[in-house]
Design a protein around this motif. Structure first.
Motif, PDB file in Angstrom:
ATOM      1  N   PHE A 401       0.862  -1.189   0.000  1.00 42.67           N
ATOM      2  CA  PHE A 401       0.000   0.000   0.000  1.00 42.67           C
ATOM      3  C   PHE A 401       0.897   1.237   0.000  1.00 42.67           C
ATOM      4  CE2 PHE A 401       0.687  -1.530   4.313  1.00 42.67           C
ATOM      5  CZ  PHE A 401       1.143  -0.411   4.986  1.00 42.67           C
ATOM      6  N   GLN A 402       0.277   2.397  -0.098  1.00 42.27           N
ATOM      7  CA  GLN A 402       1.006   3.661  -0.060  1.00 42.27           C
ATOM      8  C   GLN A 402       0.791   4.348   1.282  1.00 42.27           C
ATOM      9  OE1 GLN A 402      -0.432   5.816  -3.510  1.00 42.27           O
ATOM     10  NE2 GLN A 402       1.368   5.194  -4.695  1.00 42.27           N
ATOM     11  N   MET A 403       1.804   5.056   1.761  1.00 40.08           N
ATOM     12  CA  MET A 403       1.662   5.835   2.979  1.00 40.08           C
ATOM     13  C   MET A 403       2.590   7.053   2.921  1.00 40.08           C
ATOM     14  SD  MET A 403       3.607   3.339   5.755  1.00 40.08           S
ATOM     15  CE  MET A 403       3.788   4.586   7.034  1.00 40.08           C
ATOM     16  N   THR A 404       2.225   8.071   3.691  1.00 32.85           N
ATOM     17  CA  THR A 404       3.007   9.307   3.745  1.00 32.85           C
ATOM     18  C   THR A 404       3.663   9.428   5.110  1.00 32.85           C
ATOM     19  OG1 THR A 404       1.528  10.420   2.197  1.00 32.85           O
ATOM     20  CG2 THR A 404       2.913  11.819   3.566  1.00 32.85           C
ATOM     21  N   LEU A 405       4.953   9.713   5.098  1.00 27.45           N
ATOM     22  CA  LEU A 405       5.748   9.810   6.320  1.00 27.45           C
ATOM     23  C   LEU A 405       6.211  11.251   6.518  1.00 27.45           C
ATOM     24  CD1 LEU A 405       7.342   8.532   8.699  1.00 27.45           C
ATOM     25  CD2 LEU A 405       9.166   7.991   7.058  1.00 27.45           C
ATOM     26  N   ASP A 406       5.821  11.864   7.631  1.00 29.75           N
ATOM     27  CA  ASP A 406       6.256  13.222   7.966  1.00 29.75           C
ATOM     28  C   ASP A 406       7.652  13.172   8.582  1.00 29.75           C
ATOM     29  OD1 ASP A 406       3.823  14.319   7.159  1.00 29.75           O
ATOM     30  OD2 ASP A 406       2.940  14.146   9.158  1.00 29.75           O
ATOM     31  N   ILE A 407       8.544  14.056   8.083  1.00 31.03           N
ATOM     32  CA  ILE A 407       9.896  14.138   8.642  1.00 31.03           C
ATOM     33  C   ILE A 407      10.316  15.600   8.714  1.00 31.03           C
ATOM     34  CG2 ILE A 407      10.587  11.881   7.779  1.00 31.03           C
ATOM     35  CD1 ILE A 407      12.205  13.365   5.608  1.00 31.03           C
ATOM     36  N   ARG A 408      11.320  15.864   9.546  1.00 33.34           N
ATOM     37  CA  ARG A 408      11.886  17.208   9.649  1.00 33.34           C
ATOM     38  C   ARG A 408      12.862  17.463   8.507  1.00 33.34           C
ATOM     39  NH1 ARG A 408      13.863  16.589  15.716  1.00 33.34           N
ATOM     40  NH2 ARG A 408      13.642  14.409  15.118  1.00 33.34           N
ATOM     41  N   SER A 409      13.043  18.722   8.174  1.00 30.21           N
ATOM     42  CA  SER A 409      13.923  19.101   7.061  1.00 30.21           C
ATOM     43  C   SER A 409      15.372  19.145   7.532  1.00 30.21           C
ATOM     44  CB  SER A 409      13.508  20.463   6.503  1.00 30.21           C
ATOM     45  OG  SER A 409      13.510  21.448   7.524  1.00 30.21           O
ATOM     46  N   GLN A 410      15.896  17.982   7.898  1.00 30.89           N
ATOM     47  CA  GLN A 410      17.287  17.849   8.294  1.00 30.89           C
ATOM     48  C   GLN A 410      17.877  16.621   7.613  1.00 30.89           C
ATOM     49  OE1 GLN A 410      17.234  17.706  12.599  1.00 30.89           O
ATOM     50  NE2 GLN A 410      17.434  19.925  12.780  1.00 30.89           N
ATOM     51  N   PRO A 411      19.160  16.682   7.234  1.00 26.71           N
ATOM     52  CA  PRO A 411      19.759  15.561   6.499  1.00 26.71           C
ATOM     53  C   PRO A 411      19.669  14.230   7.234  1.00 26.71           C
ATOM     54  CG  PRO A 411      21.159  17.506   6.343  1.00 26.71           C
ATOM     55  CD  PRO A 411      20.076  17.841   7.320  1.00 26.71           C
ATOM     56  N   LYS A 412      19.934  14.243   8.550  1.00 26.51           N
ATOM     57  CA  LYS A 412      19.898  12.979   9.286  1.00 26.51           C
ATOM     58  C   LYS A 412      18.500  12.385   9.290  1.00 26.51           C
ATOM     59  CE  LYS A 412      19.928  12.925  13.778  1.00 26.51           C
ATOM     60  NZ  LYS A 412      20.314  12.990  15.205  1.00 26.51           N
ATOM     61  N   MET A 413      17.464  13.234   9.473  1.00 29.26           N
ATOM     62  CA  MET A 413      16.102  12.728   9.493  1.00 29.26           C
ATOM     63  C   MET A 413      15.711  12.163   8.125  1.00 29.26           C
ATOM     64  SD  MET A 413      16.731  14.782  11.957  1.00 29.26           S
ATOM     65  CE  MET A 413      16.452  14.961  13.695  1.00 29.26           C
ATOM     66  N   ARG A 414      16.179  12.806   7.072  1.00 26.86           N
ATOM     67  CA  ARG A 414      15.906  12.260   5.737  1.00 26.86           C
ATOM     68  C   ARG A 414      16.600  10.910   5.559  1.00 26.86           C
ATOM     69  NH1 ARG A 414      14.155  13.750   0.702  1.00 26.86           N
ATOM     70  NH2 ARG A 414      13.686  15.886   1.352  1.00 26.86           N
ATOM     71  N   ALA A 415      17.830  10.802   6.048  1.00 25.77           N
ATOM     72  CA  ALA A 415      18.546   9.531   5.933  1.00 25.77           C
ATOM     73  C   ALA A 415      17.830   8.429   6.711  1.00 25.77           C
ATOM     74  CB  ALA A 415      19.980   9.689   6.429  1.00 25.77           C
ATOM     75  N   GLN A 416      17.321   8.758   7.906  1.00 27.30           N
ATOM     76  CA  GLN A 416      16.564   7.769   8.674  1.00 27.30           C
ATOM     77  C   GLN A 416      15.319   7.338   7.904  1.00 27.30           C
ATOM     78  OE1 GLN A 416      15.934  10.097  12.211  1.00 27.30           O
ATOM     79  NE2 GLN A 416      17.669   9.193  13.299  1.00 27.30           N
ATOM     80  N   ALA A 417      14.622   8.314   7.325  1.00 24.83           N
ATOM     81  CA  ALA A 417      13.398   8.011   6.587  1.00 24.83           C
ATOM     82  C   ALA A 417      13.690   7.154   5.362  1.00 24.83           C
ATOM     83  CB  ALA A 417      12.710   9.309   6.180  1.00 24.83           C
ATOM     84  N   GLU A 418      14.790   7.441   4.687  1.00 24.87           N
ATOM     85  CA  GLU A 418      15.131   6.660   3.494  1.00 24.87           C
ATOM     86  C   GLU A 418      15.515   5.226   3.870  1.00 24.87           C
ATOM     87  OE1 GLU A 418      18.023   9.153   1.621  1.00 24.87           O
ATOM     88  OE2 GLU A 418      16.507  10.309   0.548  1.00 24.87           O
ATOM     89  N   ALA A 419      16.117   5.055   5.044  1.00 18.09           N
ATOM     90  CA  ALA A 419      16.397   3.697   5.514  1.00 18.09           C
ATOM     91  C   ALA A 419      15.098   2.928   5.730  1.00 18.09           C
ATOM     92  CB  ALA A 419      17.222   3.748   6.805  1.00 18.09           C
ATOM     93  N   ILE A 420      14.093   3.607   6.278  1.00 19.10           N
ATOM     94  CA  ILE A 420      12.786   2.965   6.470  1.00 19.10           C
ATOM     95  C   ILE A 420      12.120   2.699   5.127  1.00 19.10           C
ATOM     96  CG2 ILE A 420      10.463   3.328   7.402  1.00 19.10           C
ATOM     97  CD1 ILE A 420      11.804   4.859   9.719  1.00 19.10           C
ATOM     98  N   GLN A 421      12.233   3.631   4.196  1.00 16.79           N
ATOM     99  CA  GLN A 421      11.701   3.413   2.845  1.00 16.79           C
ATOM    100  C   GLN A 421      12.252   2.119   2.260  1.00 16.79           C
ATOM    101  OE1 GLN A 421      12.786   7.053   0.743  1.00 16.79           O
ATOM    102  NE2 GLN A 421      10.646   7.388   0.200  1.00 16.79           N
ATOM    103  N   GLN A 422      13.561   1.970   2.331  1.00 15.31           N
ATOM    104  CA  GLN A 422      14.196   0.785   1.766  1.00 15.31           C
ATOM    105  C   GLN A 422      13.764  -0.488   2.500  1.00 15.31           C
ATOM    106  OE1 GLN A 422      18.452   1.284   1.545  1.00 15.31           O
ATOM    107  NE2 GLN A 422      18.294   2.289  -0.440  1.00 15.31           N
ATOM    108  N   SER A 423      13.526  -0.378   3.793  1.00 14.81           N
ATOM    109  CA  SER A 423      13.096  -1.547   4.567  1.00 14.81           C
ATOM    110  C   SER A 423      11.753  -2.079   4.090  1.00 14.81           C
ATOM    111  CB  SER A 423      12.980  -1.185   6.062  1.00 14.81           C
ATOM    112  OG  SER A 423      14.193  -0.762   6.601  1.00 14.81           O
ATOM    113  N   LEU A 424      10.834  -1.160   3.791  1.00 13.78           N
ATOM    114  CA  LEU A 424       9.456  -1.543   3.482  1.00 13.78           C
ATOM    115  C   LEU A 424       9.199  -1.742   1.993  1.00 13.78           C
ATOM    116  CD1 LEU A 424       7.521   0.746   6.010  1.00 13.78           C
ATOM    117  CD2 LEU A 424       8.460  -1.541   6.340  1.00 13.78           C
ATOM    118  N   GLU A 425      10.119  -1.282   1.170  1.00 17.25           N
ATOM    119  CA  GLU A 425       9.924  -1.387  -0.280  1.00 17.25           C
ATOM    120  C   GLU A 425       9.714  -2.817  -0.770  1.00 17.25           C
ATOM    121  OE1 GLU A 425      11.987   0.516  -4.291  1.00 17.25           O
ATOM    122  OE2 GLU A 425      13.153   0.310  -2.455  1.00 17.25           O
ATOM    123  N   PRO A 426      10.460  -3.830  -0.255  1.00 14.43           N
ATOM    124  CA  PRO A 426      10.243  -5.212  -0.730  1.00 14.43           C
ATOM    125  C   PRO A 426       8.847  -5.736  -0.437  1.00 14.43           C
ATOM    126  CG  PRO A 426      12.358  -5.017   0.401  1.00 14.43           C
ATOM    127  CD  PRO A 426      11.622  -3.751   0.653  1.00 14.43           C
TER     128      PRO A 426
END
Length: 572
Positions: A401-426
């Motif tokens: 399914f699709q979902m929207t994830l709110d994050i702060r505009s900071q590089p580390k928070m984006r990196a954390q979010a992208e790690a979660i993106q990759q986790s759930l993509e499969p």
């Protein structure tokens, strides 16, 4: 891009592991520009200006509105409350100690009233004495539906009439009595043995009656602490100067070594690190919250490595899952996400093992009541996609399914979010990132109408003695509000609510903490959040800075501002 982020994080982790100078025990020593040994716990000299370099503005100068860790240390410089966290150099820095009050309060035999006596000689910045009526007025602002979006504890434990909306709309709060100018009596809904810690919350800051309505305290404040606001340019700078009406004889917590504080706001995180590394001009007198993980491989000289100070984390970083939105309203979907998230990748994205410890529980180890458990285990904390896929199939979301994830505009928070993106993509879960400005982030995600499916955020203990500062604010469904809502999961489970009431009523704090630990696991069976990590900070103070101590007793953690000062006030 996702692969690059994770590869870079892994390289940083390897570099971090080689840095033995970052002690796990808090502040230590270093060397100045001449190579002479120095200690960051040396007693500062009085005078000079301390500079704080930071990326984002504070959420609010008004303590009834602000409730995030970033602003709490700032409040400590300009405001006082009945009690307050002990200074970081005390024998028990996690304790709560008297501040405006003479002691930690006296409860009645039935625990339903608490009485405090104000110290003599405490004054506002204009010289007006601070009275019990000022404390009453200040805390009653917490019920204002527009202003009182900060700490929820006053509203939760003080016995206010139903429908009370603060002093500007409803008038005085009769359940707070002021029999004389130095005595204040609080009537509680039910016994709350930790009320002496509750009155250390920002919402208990006193203000003169009639002040602070609307947006009055957005850009101007009335100080009761050792510093007053000299100038404020939102998003750019804050300048504090001495409050000459503050009497140090009444204050056993704040040393107030510097004459001035300059907060330089809106700097790029990489720029802050560059300035601290160079240490030129006034930056020898500068501090920041934490350096970026990417900076650590560049710290090669003994002088720079010795300046690094690791501040142990006390806050939980987690991803809240909005249980009111499909398909996250299905517990099996939330459990599947907990199984699937690669926490090791999130740890790497946070900077590696020096910056973050992986979490599987809600309560960090630093909070009384913590229990070790892992309901959603996986090898190396890399995620169990098979277990997650089975739950999604059972719930009817085998295709994702699709979902929207709110994050702060900071590089580390984006990196954390992208790690979660990759986790759930499969699993076919497609995550869209909604990036929100740091200064407005908590207000946005704390407004249910503006929330999306999930948000990455953090929660810190408001005092270290009890898990009551963690679980009720985050998971008591009766505390969900239209704005300033800490229950991001919007969990409203009758069983959980009843357990909260049951534990809160316990007068044996040790037994209560044991029950909070059990409740932690009960809540995680419902999977309203994904615990990610307890993050630590690594700071690189200017070489003229001293008085560096961690502050585990404060929700902000990090450096305790009340002890910071300069070795040489004439330098820089």
């Amino acid at each position: 891009m996702k692969r690059t982020v994770l590869a870079t994080a892994a390289a940083i982790t390897a570099a971090v592991l080689t840095l033995g100078a970052c002690s796990n025990g808090g502040p230590g020593g270093g060397a100045d520009s001449d190579g002479d040994s120095v200690s960051y716990t040396d007693t500062p000299e009085r005078g000079g200006t301390v500079y704080v370099l930071q990326n984002a503005d504070f959420s609010y100068l008004d303590p009834a509105r602000g409730f995030d860790g970033g602003v709490n240390n700032f409040y400590r410089l300009v405001y006082r409350t009945l009690t307050t966290p002990a200074p970081g150099n005390s024998d028990d820095p996690s304790a709560v100690v008297p501040d405006l009050a003479t002691d930690l309060g006296t409860p009645s035999e039935d625990g339903l009233t608490w009485t405090f006596t104000l110290k003599e000689g405490v004054r506002f910045q204009d010289g007006t004495p601070i009275t019990s009526a000022d404390v009453k007025f200040g805390v009653s602002r917490a019920w204002d539906p527009e202003i009182g979006i900060g700490s929820p504890y006053a509203r939760q434990v003080i016995d206010a009439p139903e429908g009370y909306e603060g002093p500007y709309r409803s008038g005085p709060l009769d359940t707070i009595e002021t029999p004389d100018e130095r005595t204040i009596v609080f009537h509680l809904r039910e016994p709350f043995p930790e009320f002496g810690s509750v009155v250390a919350q920002n919402s208990f800051v006193p203000f003169p009656e009639g002040t602070g309505a609307g947006d009055e305290f957005i850009n101007e404040i009335i100080a009761s602490g050792p510093y007053r606001l000299d100038s404020y340019t939102p998003g750019s700078s804050i300048r504090l100067v001495r409050n000459e009406e503050w009497d140090p004889e009444t204050d056993d917590v704040r040393e107030a070594y510097p004459d001035r504080w300059e907060f330089v706001i809106g700097l790029d995180a990489a720029t802050i690190d560059e300035r601290l590394l160079a240490g030129q001009g006034s930056d020898v007198n500068a501090i920041s919250l934490t350096i970026q993980p990417a900076t650590l491989p560049r710290v090669q000289t003994p002088q720079l490595q010795d300046r690094l100070q690791r501040m142990e984390g006390i806050c939980q970083t987690y991803m809240g899952l909005n249980t009111t939105r499909e398909p996250l309203n299905d517990v099996r979907v939330r459990q599947a996400i907990n199984y699937a998230v690669d926490r090791a990748a999130v740890q790497n994205a946070s900077g590696g093992t020096q910056f973050a410890d992986i979490s599987t529980t809600i309560l960090p180890e630093t909070v009384s009541g913590h229990r070790d458990y892992d309901l959603y285990p996986s090898e190396g904390h890399r995620g169990d996609l098979d277990a997650a896929r089975a739950l999604l199939e059972e719930a009817g979301y085998g295709d994702g399914f699709q979902m929207t994830l709110d994050i702060r505009s900071q590089p580390k928070m984006r990196a954390q979010a992208e790690a979660i993106q990759q986790s759930l993509e499969p699993l076919g879960i497609d995550i869209e990132l909604n990036v929100i400005d740091v200064s407005s982030y908590y207000q946005t995600i704390g407004t249910p109408e503006l929330q999306h499916d999930a948000a990455i955020t953090g929660w810190c203990p408001d005092w270290a003695s009890s898990a009551s500062t963690f679980l009720p604010p985050l998971f008591d469904g009766r505390g969900i509000t239209e704005i300033g809502n800490p229950n991001l999961a919007q969990l409203n489970d009758e069983t959980i609510n009843a357990r909260i009431d049951e534990i809160r009523a316990m007068t044996d704090l040790e037994a209560a903490n044991e029950q909070w630990g059990l409740l932690d696991e009960e809540i995680m069976e419902l999977a309203p959040i994904v615990p990610l990590a307890v993050e630590s900070g690594i700071t690189l103070p200017g070489e003229n800075i001293t008085g560096i101590y961690p502050n585990p007793g404060s929700a902000s953690g990090g450096i305790d501002f009340v002890l910071v000062g300069l070795r040489d006030p004439e330098r820089g």
